[in-house]
Design a protein around this motif. Structure first.
Motif, mmCIF file in Angstrom:
data_model
loop_
_atom_site.group_PDB
_atom_site.id
_atom_site.type_symbol
_atom_site.label_atom_id
_atom_site.label_comp_id
_atom_site.label_asym_id
_atom_site.label_seq_id
_atom_site.Cartn_x
_atom_site.Cartn_y
_atom_site.Cartn_z
ATOM 1 N N GLY A 1 -10.833 28.790 7.910
ATOM 2 C CA GLY A 1 -12.516 27.951 8.106
ATOM 3 C C GLY A 1 -13.082 28.248 8.546
ATOM 4 O O GLY A 1 -12.850 29.492 8.597
ATOM 5 N N PRO A 2 -14.867 27.928 8.415
ATOM 6 C CA PRO A 2 -15.712 28.433 8.923
ATOM 7 C C PRO A 2 -15.644 28.575 10.334
ATOM 8 O O PRO A 2 -15.603 27.823 11.377
ATOM 9 N N LEU A 3 -16.274 29.175 10.788
ATOM 10 C CA LEU A 3 -16.850 30.083 12.549
ATOM 11 C C LEU A 3 -17.595 28.475 12.941
ATOM 12 O O LEU A 3 -17.541 27.887 14.042
ATOM 13 N N VAL A 4 -18.873 27.647 12.222
ATOM 14 C CA VAL A 4 -19.501 27.074 12.043
ATOM 15 C C VAL A 4 -18.430 25.536 12.675
ATOM 16 O O VAL A 4 -19.148 24.717 13.871
ATOM 17 N N THR A 5 -18.145 25.479 11.930
ATOM 18 C CA THR A 5 -17.382 24.277 11.970
ATOM 19 C C THR A 5 -16.323 24.242 13.155
ATOM 20 O O THR A 5 -15.240 23.405 13.842
ATOM 21 N N ALA A 6 -15.735 25.572 13.487
ATOM 22 C CA ALA A 6 -14.971 25.248 14.575
ATOM 23 C C ALA A 6 -15.320 25.496 16.100
ATOM 24 O O ALA A 6 -14.988 24.310 16.842
ATOM 25 N N GLU A 7 -16.579 25.192 15.675
ATOM 26 C CA GLU A 7 -17.643 25.825 17.341
ATOM 27 C C GLU A 7 -18.275 24.100 17.538
ATOM 28 O O GLU A 7 -18.091 23.524 18.367
ATOM 29 N N ALA A 8 -17.921 23.365 16.135
ATOM 30 C CA ALA A 8 -18.665 22.264 15.870
ATOM 31 C C ALA A 8 -17.868 21.254 16.537
ATOM 32 O O ALA A 8 -17.628 20.216 17.516
ATOM 33 N N PHE A 9 -16.506 21.460 16.291
ATOM 34 C CA PHE A 9 -15.260 20.425 16.652
ATOM 35 C C PHE A 9 -15.257 20.703 18.005
ATOM 36 O O PHE A 9 -14.683 19.641 18.669
ATOM 37 N N ALA A 10 -14.916 21.626 18.968
ATOM 38 C CA ALA A 10 -15.168 22.217 20.207
ATOM 39 C C ALA A 10 -16.159 21.659 20.605
ATOM 40 O O ALA A 10 -15.770 20.841 22.027
ATOM 41 N N LEU A 11 -17.011 21.896 20.069
ATOM 42 C CA LEU A 11 -18.508 20.635 20.898
ATOM 43 C C LEU A 11 -18.100 19.441 21.166
ATOM 44 O O LEU A 11 -18.580 18.246 21.931
ATOM 45 N N ALA B 1 -31.997 27.689 26.179
ATOM 46 C CA ALA B 1 -32.172 26.530 27.654
ATOM 47 C C ALA B 1 -32.875 25.259 26.863
ATOM 48 O O ALA B 1 -34.425 25.504 26.475
ATOM 49 N N GLY B 2 -31.739 24.568 27.046
ATOM 50 C CA GLY B 2 -32.335 22.971 26.303
ATOM 51 C C GLY B 2 -32.774 23.081 25.225
ATOM 52 O O GLY B 2 -33.530 21.774 24.438
ATOM 53 N N VAL B 3 -31.816 23.578 24.313
ATOM 54 C CA VAL B 3 -31.674 23.376 22.450
ATOM 55 C C VAL B 3 -30.506 22.570 22.451
ATOM 56 O O VAL B 3 -29.387 23.331 22.351
ATOM 57 N N TYR B 4 -30.446 21.840 22.332
ATOM 58 C CA TYR B 4 -28.381 21.366 21.660
ATOM 59 C C TYR B 4 -28.172 21.808 20.911
ATOM 60 O O TYR B 4 -28.893 21.884 19.518
ATOM 61 N N PRO B 5 -27.251 22.588 21.174
ATOM 62 C CA PRO B 5 -25.960 22.968 20.097
ATOM 63 C C PRO B 5 -25.306 22.522 18.998
ATOM 64 O O PRO B 5 -24.855 22.292 18.626
ATOM 65 N N LEU B 6 -25.341 23.598 18.057
ATOM 66 C CA LEU B 6 -24.193 23.224 16.863
ATOM 67 C C LEU B 6 -23.514 23.912 17.219
ATOM 68 O O LEU B 6 -22.221 23.838 16.941
ATOM 69 N N ALA B 7 -23.667 25.188 17.010
ATOM 70 C CA ALA B 7 -22.342 26.446 17.156
ATOM 71 C C ALA B 7 -22.942 27.586 18.048
ATOM 72 O O ALA B 7 -23.932 28.567 16.793
ATOM 73 N N LYS B 8 -22.764 27.850 19.011
ATOM 74 C CA LYS B 8 -23.168 28.857 19.969
ATOM 75 C C LYS B 8 -23.381 30.473 19.464
ATOM 76 O O LYS B 8 -24.309 31.445 19.809
ATOM 77 N N SER B 9 -21.718 30.414 18.745
ATOM 78 C CA SER B 9 -22.250 32.019 18.338
ATOM 79 C C SER B 9 -23.127 32.256 16.478
ATOM 80 O O SER B 9 -23.392 33.686 16.422
ATOM 81 N N LEU B 10 -23.783 31.301 16.410
ATOM 82 C CA LEU B 10 -24.783 31.288 15.140
ATOM 83 C C LEU B 10 -26.262 30.605 14.939
ATOM 84 O O LEU B 10 -26.864 30.622 14.570
ATOM 85 N N ASP B 11 -26.294 29.447 16.245
ATOM 86 C CA ASP B 11 -27.519 29.514 16.524
ATOM 87 C C ASP B 11 -28.922 29.960 17.057
ATOM 88 O O ASP B 11 -28.805 31.057 18.018
ATOM 89 N N GLY C 1 -13.051 20.942 11.936
ATOM 90 C CA GLY C 1 -12.331 22.239 13.091
ATOM 91 C C GLY C 1 -11.450 22.160 13.301
ATOM 92 O O GLY C 1 -11.135 23.244 13.942
ATOM 93 N N SER C 2 -10.610 21.354 13.284
ATOM 94 C CA SER C 2 -9.543 21.046 14.193
ATOM 95 C C SER C 2 -8.876 21.792 13.461
ATOM 96 O O SER C 2 -7.299 22.396 14.372
ATOM 97 N N LYS C 3 -8.650 22.215 12.326
ATOM 98 C CA LYS C 3 -7.611 23.110 11.310
ATOM 99 C C LYS C 3 -8.256 24.862 12.124
ATOM 100 O O LYS C 3 -6.921 25.399 12.228
ATOM 101 N N THR C 4 -8.668 25.083 12.468
ATOM 102 C CA THR C 4 -9.199 26.425 13.291
ATOM 103 C C THR C 4 -8.451 26.591 14.336
ATOM 104 O O THR C 4 -8.625 25.821 15.703
ATOM 105 N N THR C 5 -7.088 27.392 14.542
ATOM 106 C CA THR C 5 -6.395 27.377 15.900
ATOM 107 C C THR C 5 -7.104 28.548 16.233
ATOM 108 O O THR C 5 -8.265 29.086 15.871
ATOM 109 N N LEU C 6 -6.815 28.560 18.034
ATOM 110 C CA LEU C 6 -7.008 29.795 19.006
ATOM 111 C C LEU C 6 -7.001 31.315 18.214
ATOM 112 O O LEU C 6 -8.222 31.577 18.179
#
Length: 456
Positions: free
Chosen positions: A304-314, A205-215, A338-343
């Motif tokens: 594509g990397p998981l981190v890039t997909a989640e960073a793009f969503a953010l 809580a209160g930590v700016y995220p990059l990729a919540k699945s990995l942070d 990250g836009s290249k990683t589809t759902l």
């Protein structure tokens, strides 16, 4: 009495403070004096002198009254620039967030360490939005690795200022985050200890995220003991609950694939020498291929990397607007991939990740893994700033070994094990499968003195 309090370990400084040989106010004043006199002004983005002195005076009153809050009372700490600090906007190494509303309260772990009596001295610089393992920041400057003696070298990222602040002797501990190696990489490059906890061990809580699945979170400090003490306070404990495990019979796995690809000779030599010392001390070493490593990189190539997909969503909305022009163009370029990683791609990554975590847990069992934290020492800053292609290639190689642990949800400790090219530090990374932090830290407590050499 030495005034270089920031150059001490947490444990060393705690002895002085708890024993009355150093007063928290004197310590805080000396730390700010050291920061003011340090030539590199890119280490901190914000100093919290007013808050720190208030906290130091409160600590001093407690100690004089025999009411110490514990081992960490009066110890200075620096915070990476993505932890909320009450009354300040959280800028995450970027100018685009500078006008955001100030945080209404401290991040959860900031509050916990304040409750333990620690003194917050400032916010440290970082890669913009935590999205690089190199530590280069065009907005606030790039902190220079204090271990470099030939030419300016990178600090490692994204917790760049945190690594430099500790290595330069400005503070005994600095807090970082780790999504792909952002605690362990600067620890290795700067010749200090960095502990990345299992994701979810500490409150986010209160930590700016990059990729919540990995942070995940963790301290950069001078010793494993320091990391153990800080970790306990981050979990709301009043005393550490980790004890050293005997090295006799400690079982280590050294992967034979991926982690040594393209490794510098000096890095390999320092690692192998430390491994030999561990074996002489009673550790058992098995070398084996870990097929999951290859599959992880096959997944990244395909989806594509998981981190890039989640960073793009953010950052999707930010990247589509005017803010993109005010961001580091390398962060923009990498995030937009990250836009290249589809759902369906993203869901396929998550499914494969769960399977691979389970597969590797069965393979590793109760053993620990050991390999170089980074396959090379800290390279010079100049060429990386001037050549985007070199920047991305170096960033990928820098993150490669540590990012495996984030994908597999491991915990890890980087410990200095010697020097490589240009006399720069090399880190040995000990890792354990998810939620085995106590076993990892207990082994690291015992192994640290063997892993380190005269440099450390």
């Amino acid at each position: 009495m030495s005034k270089s309090f920031g150059a001490m370990s947490v444990a060393q400084l705690s002895v002085l403070i708890q024993g009355g040989a150093a007063d928290p106010v004197e310590v805080a004043e000396a730390v700010f004096d050291s920061i003011a006199n340090y030539a590199d002004k890119a280490v901190f983005t914000t100093l919290l002198e007013s808050r720190a002195m208030e906290e130091a005076r409160a600590s001093s009153r407690r100690l004089r009254g025999g009411r110490s809050l514990g081992l960490l009372d009066g110890i200075p700490i620096a915070w990476k620039d993505l932890f909320d600090i009450e009354g300040l906007p959280t800028t995450a190494g970027s100018v685009v967030l500078a006008k955001n509303m100030p945080a209404k309260r401290d991040a959860a772990v900031v509050a916990l360490l304040r409750q333990a009596g620690m003194v917050a001295v400032g916010r440290t610089n970082m890669s913009e939005f935590a999205f690089s393992g190199l530590g280069i920041n065009p907005h606030y400057g790039t902190p220079v690795n204090p271990r470099g003696t030939d030419l300016p070298r990178i600090p490692g990222g994204s917790s760049s200022g945190a690594g430099v602040a500790v290595a330069a002797g400005l503070v005994p501990v600095a807090m970082g985050t780790d999504t792909g190696g952002s605690v362990r990489i600067p620890a290795a490059f700067n010749g200090i200890v960095g502990y990345k906890a299992t994701r979810g061990r500490h409150a986010m809580a209160g930590v700016y995220p990059l990729a919540k699945s990995l942070d995940s979170l963790g301290p950069l400090c001078r010793s494993v003991t320091d990391a153990v003490w800080i970790d306990a306070a981050m979990r709301g404990l009043t005393a550490p609950d980790v004890v050293a495990h005997p090295l006799q019979g400690l079982e280590l796995i050294v992967p034979e694939n991926i982690v040594f690809d393209g490794a510098e000779a000096g890095v390999v030599a320092a690692f192998e020498a430390a491994l030999e010392r561990l074996q002489k001390a009673g550790a058992k070493v098995a070398r084996t291929v870990i097929p999951a490593f290859d599959e992880i990189f096959e997944l990244m190539t395909r989806y594509g990397p998981l981190v890039t997909a989640e960073a793009f969503a953010l950052h999707q909305e930010r990247l589509a607007g005017a803010d993109a022009d005010r961001m580091d163009h390398r962060v923009v370029m990498r995030t937009r991939l990250g836009s290249k990683t589809t759902l369906p791609d993203y869901l396929a990554i998550l499914e494969a990740r769960s399977r691979l975590i389970a597969v590797v847990e069965r393979l590793v069992g109760d053993r620990l893994l050991a390999f170089p934290t980074v396959a090379h020492v800290a390279p010079p800053i100049g060429p990386l700033e001037q050549d985007d292609e070199l920047f991305f290639a170096t960033n990928n190689k820098t993150l490669r070994n540590t990012a495996l642990g984030n994908f597999l949800d491991w915990c890890g400790v980087s410990i200095p094990c010697g020097t490589g090219e240009a006399g720069m530090p090399v880190g040995l990374l000990l890792s354990a499968t998810p939620h085995r932090d106590e076993a990892l830290l207990g082994a690291a407590l015992a192994a640290e003195a063997v892993i380190r050499d005269d440099f450390a």
